[in-house]
Enzyme design. Structure first.
Site, mmCIF file in Angstrom:
data_model
loop_
_atom_site.group_PDB
_atom_site.id
_atom_site.type_symbol
_atom_site.label_atom_id
_atom_site.label_comp_id
_atom_site.label_asym_id
_atom_site.label_seq_id
_atom_site.Cartn_x
_atom_site.Cartn_y
_atom_site.Cartn_z
ATOM 1 N N HIS A 152 0.423 -1.677 -0.179
ATOM 2 C CA HIS A 152 0.215 -0.085 0.111
ATOM 3 C C HIS A 152 1.295 0.592 0.106
ATOM 4 C CE1 HIS A 152 0.867 1.939 4.115
ATOM 5 N NE2 HIS A 152 0.877 0.470 4.254
ATOM 6 N N ASP B 276 0.912 9.256 4.855
ATOM 7 C CA ASP B 276 1.639 8.335 5.624
ATOM 8 C C ASP B 276 2.177 7.150 5.003
ATOM 9 O OD1 ASP B 276 2.669 7.876 8.836
ATOM 10 O OD2 ASP B 276 0.951 9.241 9.268
ATOM 11 N N THR B 277 3.146 6.519 6.245
ATOM 12 C CA THR B 277 3.904 5.464 5.637
ATOM 13 C C THR B 277 3.324 4.043 5.500
ATOM 14 O OG1 THR B 277 4.126 5.196 7.889
ATOM 15 C CG2 THR B 277 4.645 3.113 7.989
ATOM 16 N N VAL B 278 3.935 4.132 4.264
ATOM 17 C CA VAL B 278 3.914 3.119 3.082
ATOM 18 C C VAL B 278 4.180 1.815 3.802
ATOM 19 C CG1 VAL B 278 4.335 4.689 1.560
ATOM 20 C CG2 VAL B 278 5.599 2.877 2.835
ATOM 21 N N SER C 189 -0.292 2.476 9.101
ATOM 22 C CA SER C 189 0.021 3.168 8.669
ATOM 23 C C SER C 189 -1.268 4.214 9.669
ATOM 24 C CB SER C 189 0.015 3.722 6.653
ATOM 25 O OG SER C 189 0.137 4.961 6.906
#
Lengths: 429, 429
Positions: free
Chosen positions: B53, B239-241, B297
């Protein structure tokens, strides 16, 4: 009036095998008392109490007086704060400052030096009332890392920053240092934090490392690593210091601080800065009948995986703490760690619901468990020794004690558990 | 032969209230199939699969093609690795490198800039086979932070360092950078990691911040903070992958990488670097019937407290995954977070066993759950949108999808869950 009516007798248990029968538990007895007590009286508040420890490891006989003295001072400082009306989180920070200031502990002043000969500290603090948490990792040039963690916690409690930014709860390295200074915490040159003892230990460790690497020259790299069994971080060194506190209103708080492993790589962050690992504190509420505070110490890389502080706290929430410890540890903690042990081909052993990793992970923890006016406190270690101090707000001075594994037992393979119970009378109407 | 026989129909559920009835679950159905399947055949291995993602947040229509394209490339890179015989942990790192290299994601290249206008990244990786974990925090000047986390993991697997020193699993800041370079990972000047987009976002955010602080001048500091509701980290930012992988032998691995919150304080470390929070991977074993891999995430400060990745994984271990999710989340996750919500005076809402914090914590996660030859994959988000890609080792190209909350629903108050099931035939005899 704060009435401290009973310190239950200290119990010590030592076992070498997980298969042996479980020892009778101080918790079972105390919880029985707790049940009786809660029926008869319901005070609105409790007296303050602090329990501190000077780190997992080995406390030499020659320095026993010093270790006891610093624990005593840390207790006194926390109690002074409590008597002045401070909340648990402030009092626990005050105790930690005293532990950090001692050149004999591996926290703040006199911490282990890293591979580059510098001091980098980890610390964290948790407030059982708000459940807020603050932590710093690999922090250099600040005399009291716990003060920065505490300031992060209190700043986060004020809500969002300008433009809706979320305040940080965990800062590391240079950024943590600069944040601390910008929030009024004075910098302290790193060389002023090293002591004669920490510098000579560094030189000794460096020589040993160079010798080990020289001896291994020509060997296969992987083989070399696995065969190397001498551990610079073993006996003779201390780890994370910690404290747990109940304030006059019955709030709990916990904190830890550590200089980390000797000769660690710069930038390495250990369990003392990890949420759920180094410390845990949780006030009683609708869902939790008991207020608990936990502080742990030991090898960071392994303790991170156990999330020991949080697991201990969760286990203490049951009405029958002994049974809960067994069940909770059996169901998740032990099964999880046994899993790691199987994978890593190491032998775990289990006692009293807690599990320790044989020859791999030595550590200790302290726990406060409060229900109504009955306060239970205990400490446990697999390290050679553990120095603790404890004091109620009514005591004139702290009690200190160095618990040692008996001669002939092997640290990491034997376990000592000691503890007590006291009744703290209500003070807040 | 690798046989991918069935991608189950995607299910999407949206609710605005915790009180409404639970939707029927894709897991319940798939687990029923799983039970049937496990009776009829017992392959020795499974085909490879990857799910990635591009981060929680908002994926604009204008850039939809780019987001899908990077997910596609990340899947292809992981599958290429798997086909070449790489283990899950190597393949998941390869997928993350592709996600980090994209200027459109908030990881590696083009990450959010911090308060000082610099890029500092967090990343972590977990190997379900060895349960080893590697993480970096506040790392500057390295193009692919996940490569450093992966190298920490693989170095730790080699055993102790010279003189018995324990290898680090978590490094931060300058120390992490120097360790990476000394292990052959090339440095990359910070200014080369910023993109036109990240620089203009930084300037825009800086102006907004200055304006907000100007407007608040003269107000009470605490009041000012609480009233400030505009969130720079809300919609428009990612945000965070993350990625989760099953390799040809059936091992799982998970990884995450993040540039962190825009305008964060230097040194701030978020959930992407925290054990149990950003990612979790665990192979099936005696104690766990199912191999699971999770990548999360969202807002770091809140996700750290939920330990979401680990909790999701634990819930998936039951034979009836739906029931387990409900029970596990109800018993510990929800009750714990509800506790935080009560204390912080925020409204949680619950759906499908997972809990999200209304108006406070928007996020997403992806999960792989493998039992014998049946692989279940799902993604869920409370953010405006989520871009995912998935691919089996047998597919010629990846499938991509941007899941969006329907018009009129409020991010953080609505939840989308989608997923599928596929059968991966055994390949390893």
């Amino acid at each position: 009036m704060i009435g401290l009516t009973n310190y239950a007798g200290v119990m010590e248990s030592l076992m070498n095998s997980a298969e042996e029968k479980q020892p009778s538990s101080p918790l079972t007895n105390s919880w029985a008392k707790k049940q009786e007590s809660s029926k008869s009286q319901k005070p609105n508040g409790v007296g303050g109490f602090v329990l501190v420890h000077a780190g997992a490891g080995y406390h030499s006989e020659s320095k026993a007086k010093e270790y006891k003295h610093v624990c005593k001072r840390a207790c006194q400082r926390a109690v002074d704060q409590l008597k002045a009306g401070a909340l648990a989180v402030e009092a626990v920070a005050a105790a930690l400052v005293e532990l950090e200031d001692s050149p004999f502990t591996n926290a703040g002043m006199g911490s282990n030096l890293n591979l580059s000969g510098e001091i980098e500290c980890d610390a964290s603090i948790m407030d059982g009332k708000s459940l807020h948490f603050g932590a710093v990792g690999a922090l250099s040039g600040i005399r009291n890392p716990v003060m920065v963690a505490n300031r992060l916690l209190s700043e986060a409690q004020k809500g969002k920053l300008s433009a809706g930014r979320i305040p940080p709860c965990f800062l590391v390295g240079r950024g943590a240092h600069d944040w601390a200074v910008s929030h009024g915490i004075p910098p302290c040159p790193s060389d002023k934090m090293a002591t004669k003892f920490s510098l000579s230990a560094y030189k000794r460790n460096k020589r040993k490392m160079e010798l080990a690497e020289k001896m291994d020259t020509g060997h296969n790299q992987t083989k070399k690593r696995r065969q190397s069994s001498e551990n610079e971080n073993g006996s003779g060194c201390l780890d994370t210091v910690g404290a747990v506190v109940v304030d006059l209103e019955g709030n709990v708080a916990a904190a830890v601080s550590s200089g980390g492993l000797a000769m660690k790589h710069p930038g390495r962050v250990g369990q003392a800065a990890h949420y759920g690992c180094g410390c845990w504190a949780e006030n009683a509420c609708n869902m939790n009948s008991y207020s608990t505070a936990v502080s742990t110490s030991g090898c960071g890389e392994h303790l991170i995986r156990t999330m020991l502080a949080r697991e201990c706290s969760a286990a203490m929430q049951s009405e029958d703490a002994h049974q809960a410890l067994l069940e909770a540890m059996q169901n998740k903690f032990i099964s999880e760690i046994t899993h790691f042990c199987l994978l890593w081909e190491i032998k775990p052993f289990v006692l009293y619901g807690f599990l320790f990793l044989s020859n791999l992970c030595s550590g200790c923890f302290i726990v406060l468990n409060l229900c109504m006016d009955i306060l239970e406190f205990l400490w446990s270690h697999t390290t050679e020794s553990m120095c603790v101090g404890y004091m109620s707000a009514q005591d004139s001075k702290a009690k200190t004690h160095i618990s040692r594994l008996p001669p002939g037992t092997v640290p990491g393979q034997s376990l000592a558990i000691e503890g007590g119970v006291c009744r703290l009378m209500g003070v807040v109407e």
